[in-house]
Design an enzyme around this catalytic site. Structure first.
Site, PDB file in Angstrom:
ATOM      1  N   CYS A 128       7.854  84.353 -25.461  1.00 34.78           N
ATOM      2  CA  CYS A 128       6.420  84.143 -25.235  1.00 34.78           C
ATOM      3  C   CYS A 128       6.112  82.648 -25.286  1.00 34.78           C
ATOM      4  CB  CYS A 128       5.593  84.877 -26.283  1.00 34.78           C
ATOM      5  SG  CYS A 128       5.879  84.267 -27.956  1.00 34.78           S
ATOM      6  N   ASP A 149      -5.114  54.465   4.176  1.00 30.60           N
ATOM      7  CA  ASP A 149      -4.575  53.199   4.656  1.00 30.60           C
ATOM      8  C   ASP A 149      -4.358  53.326   6.173  1.00 30.60           C
ATOM      9  OD1 ASP A 149      -3.217  50.633   4.572  1.00 30.60           O
ATOM     10  OD2 ASP A 149      -1.375  51.779   4.858  1.00 30.60           O
ATOM     11  N   ASP A 174       1.285  54.146   1.925  1.00 32.64           N
ATOM     12  CA  ASP A 174       2.734  54.247   2.116  1.00 32.64           C
ATOM     13  C   ASP A 174       3.513  54.140   0.818  1.00 32.64           C
ATOM     14  OD1 ASP A 174       2.671  51.588   1.452  1.00 32.64           O
ATOM     15  OD2 ASP A 174       3.083  50.856   3.470  1.00 32.64           O
ATOM     16  N   ASP A 231       0.628  49.731  -1.124  1.00 37.73           N
ATOM     17  CA  ASP A 231      -0.546  50.423  -1.638  1.00 37.73           C
ATOM     18  C   ASP A 231      -0.354  50.939  -3.062  1.00 37.73           C
ATOM     19  OD1 ASP A 231      -1.954  50.218   0.860  1.00 37.73           O
ATOM     20  OD2 ASP A 231      -0.603  51.748   1.627  1.00 37.73           O
TER      21      ASP A 231
END
Length: 723
Positions: free
Chosen positions: A19, A411, A615, A619
């Site tokens: 569990c 972008d 990309d 970025d």
């Protein structure tokens, strides 16, 4: 002073968990061990991931700590039978059913003393063999002064069994059949859970099976067949038509089309030639290739995808952490409720047997197995389905954040556009139309550009070849820093570059060409001139072409209720031109890479929840700053580390699919938790009042877990979002 080396994470396969409370217990034990920075245990994947702060910490010590807690552990990656838990529960269920069915018939249908003893004989193997895992688990917890869901099952069935033995010799009604039926129903539920967990992890196992098993490696010019696992970086291997690529590499010779759909999700095979990168496990469609191995083993793209998905499945959202905390205190509370139920029934004048029935029902109905499965199984299925579609979800937190996104920042270069320059226009001076043709203009321009490595030069050469132009051999090539280049082509000195560069070298233009140049620049295109013999003979316009799927992707993001913003470092005119073509209204242009993160923060200051799509390299700061970072590209290390979601392919159409899948997965988690909590909240009072007997409670508890898992498995049918 020497820098302390950071230890690599350790992964352990855990045995004996029944569990979510078991997972929580092991997690606490591991986190208390010296040298452990952070440990997480996933009940659904039966795996522990341990981040070590001290490289001197031994794996054997961690395993011993888990074993002292009453569970088993082994290093992940060894031989492991994924079907073993499923087979174990099925075997115990079948034995329990064989004995329980006649026991229930006798116990409920035959009122004779011999039938009571026969029922006792039938139920005993069910209680102490089929139900033994629940008893041993409860005993382990009791030694640590803790309780889990198995504690409830063991207490309830042992109470019914023990009372029935006493009642048999004291002329009271017996309830042997209730203990047997409850264990049988719960074992059936456990079997379905184990089976579903196995199916939920099928996507990862399928990915692991995609790799090539053998490779044709060149040894001194001779093809030698070896196991793919033995390939070394730098080896050259041959891939024939229809064969899988053995590992990641670069094409050395040959040309072919390679089906990369299993990694990128793109259905159209990609043309490959010398210098092109290829991905291991993809399929060579036609032609033979010789490939140099660049990445092997755990460094390949396929291995990175598997690792990322496994990490995502081991992660926990905030909502799951809340469930873990609730589960930790839920079982003791249920035991108190059960004792209170027993006391209330006894105080109100009921006999011992009559008081025991609702008490056992409370213990059984309260088993919160569904709560423990609701989140991890859903994450397993959702992230596994995402991997099949080329959408790599980094963790449960990404799923949780996706629901609040209302702005998607895209972008431009490499995301909306192809990231490569293409020739869009070839304009010949009208004065020379009868003398200079487009073919001749391209011939002279390509002759000069053949000596350049500039992206625009490659675009011109590619366009000239497509137009059937034979590239002449140029002499005396000279580049002029950012302005242009010149060379002697077909006996003429040819200048290619900015109009100002040609003017400086005595090339005259005309009004018509100047007007055409201004019009092309207004469309966001880069324009350069070609001239010889003192005149500008024509213009060539180049631009980064929008991807064929970009406009449709933007439209689908709008269907999801998301505002789309184009963010680029290009000038306003170029950005507006691309935005119009893609159907984007809001444009933020002339933004340097280091300021993109600031733009994201400014949008967040407006009260927006921002998803950044880029990309994953330039970025990266913006991806990390955004509420949700989505990297689009080839699934490189940088893209994966910078983002919450990585699209393996370079198709922006994956963005709406990623958002849609993340939202669907999180919504399924909420649905499952609502059902699990609602089930316990509604049925515990009914059990305490005697409206549900223990047999029905066992059936309901098992069905609750199965319903949660079944709901999660519906995510396997999610298709790419089409609006």
């Amino acid at each position: 002073m020497a820098t302390r080396q950071k230890a690599a994470p350790v992964e352990l396969d855990i045995q004996g968990m029944t569990c979510a409370a078991c997972a929580s217990r092991i997690e606490k034990v591991l986190n208390r061990q010296p040298g452990v920075q952070q440990a997480t245990v996933n009940f659904a994947t039966e795996r522990a991931r341990v981040a070590l702060g001290d490289p001197a910490t031994k794996v054997e010590e961690l395993i011993e700590a888990v074993e002292r807690a009453g569970y088993g552990a082994a290093p992940h990656g060894g031989e492991r039978d994924a079907k073993a838990p499923e087979r174990m529960f099925l075997r115990r269920f079948l034995v329990a059913a064989i004995f329980s069915v006649p026991a229930v018939v006798l116990g409920m249908g035959v009122d004779a003393r011999w039938a009571m003893f026969a029922t006792w004989a039938l139920v005993t193997p069910v209680q102490f063999w089929a139900g033994w895992p629940f008893i041993t688990s409860a005993v382990r917890k009791a030694r640590m002064l803790e309780a889990n869901m198995d504690t409830l099952v063991a207490l309830g069935t042992l109470a019914a069994y023990t009372f029935s033995v006493w009642a048999l010799y004291n002329d009271e009604h017996v309830y042997f059949e209730i203990a047997a039926a409850v264990i049988t129903f719960i074992l059936l539920g456990k079997y379905f859970e184990a089976s579903a967990r196995g199916r939920a992890g099928a996507a990862i196992r399928a990915l692991l099976e995609l790799g090539a098993k053998e490779a044709r490696v060149l040894r001194r010019g001779v093809e030698v067949m070896i196991p793919a696992a033995e390939i070394q970086v730098g080896d050259h291997f041959v891939v024939r038509p229809g064969e899988k690529l053995a590992t990641d590499g670069v094409v050395v010779s040959g040309s072919s089309a390679v089906d990369e759909s299993m990694v990128t999700g793109e259905s159209v095979p990609r043309e490959k030639g010398p210098g092109d990168e290829v991905i291991g496990a993809t399929i060579n469609a036609h032609g033979s290739l010789v490939v140099e191995a660049r990445k092997v083993g755990a460094d390949t793209a396929l291995s990175q995808i598997v690792r990322l998905v496994e990490e995502a499945q081991d992660s926990k959202a905030e909502i799951q952490r809340l469930v873990d905390r609730v589960a930790g205190i839920f079982v003791p509370i249920v035991i108190v409720i059960a004792l209170g139920t027993f006391a209330a029934w006894m105080i109100t004048g009921h006999r011992l047997g009559e008081s025991l029935i609702p008490t056992v029902a409370v213990l059984i109905i309260a088993c919160p197995c569904a709560m423990g499965l609701a989140t991890p199984v859903t994450i397993m299925v959702g992230t596994g389905r995402g991997a099949q579609m080329g959408v790599l979800i980094r963790g449960a937190e990404a799923l949780e954040r996706s629901r609040g996104i209302d702005v998607v920042v895209l972008d431009k270069t490499g995301t909306i556009t192809e990231g490569r320059m293409h020739v869009t226009d070839v304009v010949v001076d009208t004065w020379n139309r009868g003398v200079v043709s487009e073919h001749e203009l391209l011939e002279h321009a390509a002759g000069v550009e053949a000596g350049s490595e500039h992206p625009i030069a490659r675009a011109v050469l590619g366009h000239a070849k497509q137009a059937g132009v034979a590239i002449p051999v140029a002499e005396g090539f000279a580049a002029h820093g950012g302005s242009g280049a010149r060379a002697t082509v077909n006996g003429r000195e040819v200048f290619v570059g900015r109009p100002a560069f040609l003017a400086e070298h005595g090339s005259m233009s005309c009004a018509e060409l100047d007007e055409r140049r201004q019009a092309l620049e207004a469309e966001g295109k880069t324009v350069f001139a070609v001239g010889w013999d003192g005149r500008v003979r024509g213009l060539i316009g180049v631009a980064d072409r929008i991807k064929s799927s970009s406009a449709a992707a933007v439209q689908r993001l709008g269907t999801l209720g998301l505002e789309v913003v184009l963010l680029t470092g290009d000038n306003e005119a170029t950005a507006r031109a691309i935005a119009r073509e893609a159907g984007i209204v809001r444009v933020i242009a002339d933004v340097r890479p280091e300021r993109k993160a600031e733009v994201v923060r400014e949008l967040q200051a407006e009260g927006k929840r921002v998803a950044m799509v880029g990309d994953g390299i330039n970025d990266a700061p913006a991806l990390a700053t955004a509420d949700l970072g989505i990297a689009i590209g080839s699934g490189t290390d940088v893209a994966i580390e910078a983002s919450d979601i990585t699209l393996v392919g370079d198709d922006v159409m994956g963005v709406p699919t990623a958002v849609h899948l993340a939202r669907r997965t999180f919504r399924t988690i909420v649905q499952n938790l609502f059902w699990a909590f609602g089930y316990n909240a509604a049925l515990i009072p009914l059990a305490a009042l005697g409206a549900i007997n223990p047999m029905l409670a066992g059936m309901a508890m098992g069905l609750s877990s199965v319903s949660v898992v079944t709901n999660a498995l519906r995510l396997r049918r999610v298709e790419p979002f089409r609006g």
